[in-house]
Design a protein around this motif. Structure first.
Motif, PDB file in Angstrom:
ATOM      1  N   VAL B 134       0.041  -7.610   6.499  1.00 57.84           N
ATOM      2  CA  VAL B 134       0.238  -6.174   6.309  1.00 57.84           C
ATOM      3  C   VAL B 134       0.935  -5.576   7.525  1.00 57.84           C
ATOM      4  CG1 VAL B 134      -0.927  -3.951   6.062  1.00 57.84           C
ATOM      5  CG2 VAL B 134      -1.704  -5.919   4.727  1.00 57.84           C
ATOM      6  N   SER B 135       0.470  -5.958   8.693  1.00 55.90           N
ATOM      7  CA  SER B 135       1.071  -5.400   9.903  1.00 55.90           C
ATOM      8  C   SER B 135       2.553  -5.753   9.990  1.00 55.90           C
ATOM      9  CB  SER B 135       0.333  -5.908  11.134  1.00 55.90           C
ATOM     10  OG  SER B 135       0.798  -5.242  12.281  1.00 55.90           O
ATOM     11  N   GLU B 136       2.875  -6.956   9.566  1.00 56.52           N
ATOM     12  CA  GLU B 136       4.279  -7.379   9.558  1.00 56.52           C
ATOM     13  C   GLU B 136       5.080  -6.567   8.540  1.00 56.52           C
ATOM     14  OE1 GLU B 136       6.553  -9.086  10.900  1.00 56.52           O
ATOM     15  OE2 GLU B 136       7.990  -9.102   9.219  1.00 56.52           O
ATOM     16  N   LEU B 137       4.530  -6.392   7.351  1.00 55.25           N
ATOM     17  CA  LEU B 137       5.234  -5.622   6.319  1.00 55.25           C
ATOM     18  C   LEU B 137       5.388  -4.156   6.718  1.00 55.25           C
ATOM     19  CD1 LEU B 137       3.450  -7.192   3.215  1.00 55.25           C
ATOM     20  CD2 LEU B 137       5.887  -7.378   3.742  1.00 55.25           C
ATOM     21  N   PHE B 138       4.473  -3.684   7.548  1.00 51.17           N
ATOM     22  CA  PHE B 138       4.502  -2.288   8.002  1.00 51.17           C
ATOM     23  C   PHE B 138       5.001  -2.191   9.443  1.00 51.17           C
ATOM     24  CE2 PHE B 138       2.149   0.435   4.896  1.00 51.17           C
ATOM     25  CZ  PHE B 138       1.944  -0.529   3.943  1.00 51.17           C
ATOM     26  N   SER B 139       5.756  -3.175   9.877  1.00 55.68           N
ATOM     27  CA  SER B 139       6.074  -3.224  11.313  1.00 55.68           C
ATOM     28  C   SER B 139       6.959  -2.070  11.770  1.00 55.68           C
ATOM     29  CB  SER B 139       6.703  -4.567  11.678  1.00 55.68           C
ATOM     30  OG  SER B 139       7.865  -4.766  10.913  1.00 55.68           O
ATOM     31  N   ASP B 140       7.594  -1.361  10.829  1.00 54.96           N
ATOM     32  CA  ASP B 140       8.362  -0.187  11.233  1.00 54.96           C
ATOM     33  C   ASP B 140       7.499   1.068  11.313  1.00 54.96           C
ATOM     34  OD1 ASP B 140      10.597  -1.659  11.463  1.00 54.96           O
ATOM     35  OD2 ASP B 140      11.581  -0.944   9.635  1.00 54.96           O
ATOM     36  N   LEU B 141       6.223   0.913  11.029  1.00 60.19           N
ATOM     37  CA  LEU B 141       5.330   2.066  11.023  1.00 60.19           C
ATOM     38  C   LEU B 141       4.647   2.209  12.383  1.00 60.19           C
ATOM     39  CD1 LEU B 141       4.197   4.225   9.009  1.00 60.19           C
ATOM     40  CD2 LEU B 141       2.260   2.691   8.667  1.00 60.19           C
ATOM     41  N   SER B 142       4.991   3.255  13.095  1.00 55.83           N
ATOM     42  CA  SER B 142       4.379   3.511  14.404  1.00 55.83           C
ATOM     43  C   SER B 142       2.933   3.965  14.219  1.00 55.83           C
ATOM     44  CB  SER B 142       5.156   4.604  15.124  1.00 55.83           C
ATOM     45  OG  SER B 142       5.036   5.812  14.411  1.00 55.83           O
ATOM     46  N   ALA B 143       2.185   3.938  15.312  1.00 62.02           N
ATOM     47  CA  ALA B 143       0.798   4.395  15.263  1.00 62.02           C
ATOM     48  C   ALA B 143       0.759   5.852  14.819  1.00 62.02           C
ATOM     49  CB  ALA B 143       0.140   4.234  16.631  1.00 62.02           C
ATOM     50  N   ASP B 145       2.988   7.516  12.987  1.00 61.12           N
ATOM     51  CA  ASP B 145       3.299   7.659  11.564  1.00 61.12           C
ATOM     52  C   ASP B 145       2.171   7.124  10.684  1.00 61.12           C
ATOM     53  OD1 ASP B 145       5.616   9.056  11.812  1.00 61.12           O
ATOM     54  OD2 ASP B 145       6.966   7.368  11.441  1.00 61.12           O
ATOM     55  N   ALA B 146       1.513   6.082  11.145  1.00 64.29           N
ATOM     56  CA  ALA B 146       0.386   5.556  10.381  1.00 64.29           C
ATOM     57  C   ALA B 146      -0.686   6.638  10.241  1.00 64.29           C
ATOM     58  CB  ALA B 146      -0.191   4.317  11.051  1.00 64.29           C
TER      59      ALA B 146
END
Lengths: 165, 165
Positions: B134-143, B145-146
DNA sequence: TAGAGATATTTCAAACTCAAAATATTTATG
DNA sequence: CATAAATATTTTGAGTTTGAAATATCTCTA
């Protein structure tokens, strides 16, 4: 061993697994939760109000945007579901008289799926109601937050764009 | 023609409704798109790496959080799927040796489903890998933005909380 | 306590979904 | 031209999912 800046690679990785990656996991679980909840609500409304289903609506919606029709493969790609899946749904919509399969000139393997007049009419009516349902379900979402949401989600989907093409 | 829309009170409501509701619809479609894409990726990884499926993982995850086990009805409520659905998935997980059904004292209608030792062990290992995916798939998501994403999605899911209970 | 209604779960039929295999056709290569 | 590879779609088998009906049990009330 060569350690450099304070935000060095090793620590960053460790923090990432313990903090950032957990935040991302929470974000994913929240996406899943909302999408299940909304899908459930819409499914029920579709069934009760339209006597239809979400997958069928999705197919009609895709074809309403492409009034000249789409190939089965384009349809399944656009909906992000398997080819075989679309076959069954299109079969049912054809038997309901909302779609037609038109042979493709010069390629007897393929066929174009298009809305019939009845399909167009049906969908046009339903789309308005559907939009109203969604707006109601999202009524706590301000214009500002809607835009923020879309922006953030786009960064995610862009990263996971199909590598080919 | 000299029309000033922002001054036109009669049109304001219509425009607002239409614009905002379209923005919400776009937001919903984007949620759907991301959630399908990510689910597809995770499903494939589950199948290839674990020889298992997403629904099974979801059941194991729910029971890992409730180590004393859950009733079938609690499980289906927590996963937001139908009762009958959970029955089939639990059946398979039981036959794989990852779950057990324990009768409930004083209520012979109900049963508690719990992880076996093997189920606990299996899940603990897989959960780490899953989080990394999941973290890899969401790797463009900053803390940042999360957190923003979670906040916005929460406002949506709170509005759609089950009214009963 | 008998029985009506409520609750917990399973069973059922239909639809959806996938991945892989099968079929049909087209395109490219020798 | 022959035929191997590629492409478009359908078929297949297994699993998931739903909503409704069936089953089993419990609770409440007359």
């Amino acid at each position: 061993m060569n350690m450099n800046h304070s935000d060095d690679q090793r620590d960053q990785m460790d923090n990432e697994t313990s903090d950032l990656s957990k935040a991302r996991l929470r974000a994913w679980l929240q996406i899943l939760k909302v999408s299940r909840k909304i899908e459930g609500e819409l499914r029920e409304k579709m069934r009760i109000e339209f006597g239809s289903t979400l997958p069928r609506f999705d197919v009609l919606a895709a074809l309403y945007r492409e009034r000249d029709g789409m190939r089965m493969s384009e349809l399944s790609k656009s909906l992000m579901v398997s080819n075989g899946n679309v076959t069954g749904i299109v079969d049912r919509l054809v038997s309901e008289g909302l779609l037609v399969r038109v042979p493709v000139e010069n390629d007897r393997r393929a066929s174009i799926v298009r809305l019939t007049e009845a399909g167009e009419k049906d969908f046009a009516e339903r789309a308005l109601v559907h939009e109203a349902w969604v707006s109601e379900l999202f009524s706590d979402l301000s214009a500002r937050d809607a835009d923020g949401l879309i922006r953030i989600l786009r960064t995610i989907s862009h990263h996971n764009e199909a590598p080919h093409d």
